[in-house]
Write an enzyme that holds these catalytic residues in place. Structure first.
Site, PDB file in Angstrom:
ATOM      1  CG  ASP A 150       0.722   7.806  -3.045  1.00 25.60           C
ATOM      2  OD1 ASP A 150       1.715   7.250  -2.562  1.00 25.60           O
ATOM      3  OD2 ASP A 150       0.743   8.401  -4.135  1.00 25.60           O
ATOM      4  CG  MET A 199      -1.572   1.367   1.471  1.00 24.13           C
ATOM      5  SD  MET A 199      -2.649   1.408   2.922  1.00 24.13           S
ATOM      6  CE  MET A 199      -1.494   1.198   4.238  1.00 24.13           C
ATOM      7  CG  ASP A 259       0.181  12.440  -7.843  1.00 23.98           C
ATOM      8  OD1 ASP A 259      -0.245  11.400  -8.368  1.00 23.98           O
ATOM      9  OD2 ASP A 259       1.351  12.565  -7.447  1.00 23.98           O
ATOM     10  CG  ASP A 282       9.482  11.512  -7.834  1.00 22.62           C
ATOM     11  OD1 ASP A 282       9.415  10.553  -7.053  1.00 22.62           O
ATOM     12  OD2 ASP A 282       9.597  11.393  -9.071  1.00 22.62           O
TER      13      ASP A 282
HETATM   14  N1  DQQ Z   1       2.483   7.448  -6.004  1.00 21.30           N
HETATM   15  C1  DQQ Z   1       1.507   7.343  -7.050  1.00 21.30           C
HETATM   16  C2  DQQ Z   1       1.706   8.536  -7.913  1.00 21.30           C
HETATM   17  C3  DQQ Z   1       2.324   9.501  -6.974  1.00 21.30           C
HETATM   18  C4  DQQ Z   1       3.242   8.646  -6.164  1.00 21.30           C
HETATM   19  C5  DQQ Z   1       1.691   6.019  -7.740  1.00 21.30           C
HETATM   20  C6  DQQ Z   1       3.611   9.254  -4.844  1.00 21.30           C
HETATM   21  O1  DQQ Z   1       0.490   8.995  -8.435  1.00 21.30           O
HETATM   22  O2  DQQ Z   1       2.993  10.534  -7.649  1.00 21.30           O
HETATM   23  O3  DQQ Z   1       1.413   4.973  -6.837  1.00 21.30           O
HETATM   24  O4  DQQ Z   1       4.001   8.286  -3.909  1.00 21.30           O
END
Ligand code: DQQ
Length: 565
Positions: free
Chosen positions: A48, A46, A176, A263
């Protein structure tokens, strides 16, 4: 699906056992690390939190979930879905959004929910297509009379917001979507995380009907040099009331908060500032920045991809955040799961107007069971006090420390700009003037393993009446298993020890220690996996290794296990 995934886990474990990669004792320890009151699915990966909301009195949490295993598996990722009446006990539902269409066949990534006028919820999420291009898609509940919102329908017009060469957006850095807010001109706005070169961007879109979205000329906010912005969150906070606000609220008593997940570093920063509604831009307060050491973070430990929502039932804003593991890949396969959510936190603007305060939602108190009142005692230098009468592996501690004489504070060296490095240099075992004092949690008999959450107080070099308070979470002795990441975390806390007691609240839950310092001004979350306590002999201590006595008062509770998925 449940059967096949358990079967798969069983086969992998049998293989690892038969090849001697795993010992049966490791299986016992895997169970030992499972939490009692933190949100987690039964198995697998798991990450976000997605689209938290309340609908017809039911709380919903969607989350990024890999149905195929304990690794990230972003190509298969879905929006898993659970509901609750109290944000503590959860029941699972079928996945709400999963790869099924050309526009999301390579993953249904993060996004948010907006409650439309009349109460209809709308999910905006990032779909990844077969060319690995990211775009934003919309889905609505199939049946609005179902409070559990079990089925969601992707609209035929998807993808609604795409990166095109004409709009100069890189389709591999475009994701996002935030909760949308309504402007005074009756147009909706939302932001999407992106980057241009090294500049992080919150690209702004506007719409009259929620279907046709137009890119604004300027981003809502951007910052040079910190790279791709993931999971941007933008919300109002009240300057005058201890209440949360609906995402569209503006006015003279309102400030705004902008949070971004970087990121590049997997750290989050938030700034406080002003939303200029006419120009549609966000201007952070002077000195409020998204960068190391001077930037504010919700949490100075493990905490990422967070998202807030407005709980209209209780007029509060609630924060969810993903807590990654610190264990190895093998450790995660062994456990059969990877990733937790922090306990939901209420978020308010501090009275200084310059930072936020966070506190675990009040519903957590429902799980309190056995209570131990800590005696009002003075902890002399070098003392260690064991707390008995609670279950130390699943407990909550609330403690305050008072120091009547601050003379012995060491002088603060102005070159110590990085609190995390300072906490590593001056770990829990390094004796000091004022401090270290705090808690030793998830400790083994003999203290070979322990996680130390503590304070140190320094005096300023130039002003003998000014103090610097350091809060640390020292994981360097948390486990004899060296495969884990045992980095130490730290932050300075904005409290004045002359006039305020130092408070510490730690949520201890088997493999997570979530600590709130300065009444919620500073949070540090750590993941730890002690080996020696697998037999059940976990201990909790209060310590003072400083040169000055510290007076303590407080409470400790054992915590019941929540109904978890
Ligand atoms: N996790 C998602 C993306 C986001 C990233 C993919 C952040 O949408 O940018 O699982 O942890």
């Amino acid at each position: 699906m449940i059967f096949s995934s358990s079967l798969w886990h069983f086969c992998i474990l049998s293989l690892l056992l038969s090849y001697g990669v795993l010992q049966t004792s490791e299986l016992t320890s895997a169970h030992h690390y499972r939490t009692g009151y933190h949100f987690q699915p039964r198995r697998n990966w798991m990450n976000d939190p997605n689209g938290p909301l309340i609908y017809k009195g039911i709380y919903h949490l969607f989350y990024q979930y890999n149905p195929r295993g304990t690794g990230a598996g972003y190509r298969h990722i879905v929006w898993a879905h659970s509901t609750s009446t109290d944000l503590i006990n959860w029941i699972p539902h079928n996945d709400a959004i999963y790869p099924s269409e050309t526009f999301d066949i390579n993953g249904c990534w993060s996004g948010s929910v907006t409650i439309l006028p009349g109460g209809k919820p709308a999910i905006f999420y990032t779909g990844v297509n077969s060319q690995n291009e990211q775009a934003q898609n919309l889905a609505f509940p199939r049946n609005l009379s179902d409070p559990f919102l079990k089925e969601w329908v992707k609209i035929p017009q998807n993808p609604l917001i795409s990166a095109t060469p004409a709009n100069h957006i890189n389709a591999s850095s475009f994701r996002d979507p935030s909760t949308a807010w309504l402007g005074p001109d009756h147009r909706w706005r939302l932001i999407v995380g992106s980057r241009k070169g090294k500049t992080g961007l919150a690209i702004l879109y506007r719409s009259r009907d929620f279907l046709k979205w137009t890119k604004a000329k300027h981003p809502l906010h951007s910052t040079k040099e910190n790279g791709m912005w993931e999971c941007p969150d933008f919300f109002p906070v009240s300057k005058t009331k201890l209440l949360g606000l609906d995402t569209s609220a503006t006015g003279p008593n309102v400030k705004h908060v902008f949070k971004v997940s970087l990121d590049n570093t997997k750290k989050e920063y938030y700034t406080t500032g002003t939303y200029n509604v006419e120009k549609d831009i966000y201007i952070p307060d002077k000195g409020s920045v998204e960068s190391d050491n001077s930037g504010l973070r919700y949490d100075y430990g493990k905490f990422y991809a967070s998202k807030t929502f407005f709980d209209s039932a209780k007029n509060r804003r609630i924060l969810w955040g993903w807590i990654n593991e610190s264990s190895s890949v093998k450790g995660d396969i062994n456990k059969g799961w990877s990733g937790l959510q922090a306990v939901p936190r209420t978020v308010l603007l501090d009275k200084s107007g310059k930072e936020l305060v966070q506190w675990p939602i009040v519903e957590l108190e429902k799980l309190r069971t056995k209570h131990v009142k800590l005696p009002n005692i003075v902890l002399k230098e070098g003392s260690l006090h064991r707390v008995l009468g609670v279950t130390p592996a699943q407990a909550v501690v609330e403690i305050t420390f008072e120091i009547s004489d601050l003379k012995k504070a060491e002088v603060f060296d102005p070159s110590w700009t990085d609190p995390q490095t300072l906490c590593s240099k001056k770990g829990a075992s390094v004796k000091g003037g004022l401090g270290p004092f705090g808690l030793l949690v998830l400790a083994s008999k003999g203290l070979k393993e322990n996680t130390a959450v503590f304070y140190r107080i320094f005096k300023s070099q130039n002003n003998k009446y000014k103090y610097v308070v350091l809060m640390c979470s020292d994981q360097s002795r948390s486990s004899l298993n060296q495969d884990n990441d045992m980095i130490t975390y730290g932050t300075f806390v904005n409290v004045d020890p002359v006039h305020e007691k130092l408070s510490l609240r730690s949520l201890i839950d088997h493999s997570i220690v979530e600590s709130f310092g300065g009444l919620g001004k500073a949070c540090i979350t750590a993941r730890v996996y002690p080996k020696l306590t697998v037999d059940g002999d976990t201990r909790l201590y209060i310590f003072n290794y400083g040169n000055e006595s510290v007076e303590i008062t407080g409470d400790v509770w054992s915590m019941k296990t929540a109904k978890m998925n």
